[in-house]
Design an enzyme around this catalytic site. Sequence first.
Site, short mmCIF file in Angstrom:
data_model
loop_
_atom_site.label_atom_id
_atom_site.label_comp_id
_atom_site.label_asym_id
_atom_site.label_seq_id
_atom_site.Cartn_x
_atom_site.Cartn_y
_atom_site.Cartn_z
N CYS A 128 46.24 -3.90 3.59
CA CYS A 128 46.56 -2.78 4.25
C CYS A 128 47.68 -2.47 3.49
O CYS A 128 48.93 -3.70 3.21
CB CYS A 128 47.25 -2.48 5.14
N GLU A 161 51.17 7.44 8.15
CA GLU A 161 50.51 7.37 7.09
C GLU A 161 49.18 8.39 6.56
O GLU A 161 48.87 8.39 7.37
CB GLU A 161 49.91 5.64 6.16
#
Length: 251
Positions: free
Chosen positions: A99, A162
């Site tokens: 990630c 995000e």
Amino acid sequence: MSSPAVLAAKAALASVDLSNYDPEQSRLMDERCILVDEQDNAIGAMDKKTCHLMENINKGLLHRAFSAFVFRPSDGKLLLQQRASEKITFPDMWTNTCCSHPLDDFEAEKVEENQLGVRVAASRKLEHELGIPQSQTPVDEFQYLTRIHYLAPSDGMWGEHEVDYILFITADVTVTPNRNEIRDYKYVSKEELQAMFDDPSNSFTPWFKLISRDFLFGWWDELYKRRDASGKVVAKSLAGVADGSKVVKMT
């Protein structure tokens, strides 16, 4: 994101002292994320320190990211990582294979057509974090599924906000972990991952929990249903399974 909000975020950065954190992780906080609005339109760039301060997140600062999932073709098991203790955000937590963020620092990672920028970033970071050679994760082999918009605090100071691109890839990979990034890693089946979720001694990143809750297990079933003639799972077989044209807001 309005200019006043961006300026306010920059001002907040002056009060942040990273001297008590791991030096390498502190250095990486100077990398520049791509700022976006809630529709994932790029509107600028900002260093990771600024993007991950809750003070700025609470003002609306939002950036682009990706979550890559590497599955083993032969048995469909998913490669997980446990984040290193040195990580500034979400240390020691289990999560999907990798990630991270496409960076404004690299022209190739700003290309939006066919999600090229996040694919390039995913291959780069799989090598950086897990030591997987980029030759084993060709950019064209990533299957983009959808984008999620989420906000998650890490502690009182740090967090994530995000628009996160979900990428699957099926590949036989060689893992040589960067111990400054990864504390542990393992391959798991669906049943083994569910058992990990059920074990209160394990902790997981919030984005991985959200993706697993709403998407992962169903898509994993589809991977198995769509095995090729040799019995291997193929990420590219999932083309069209999800509506990737919209940003899915998750809480």
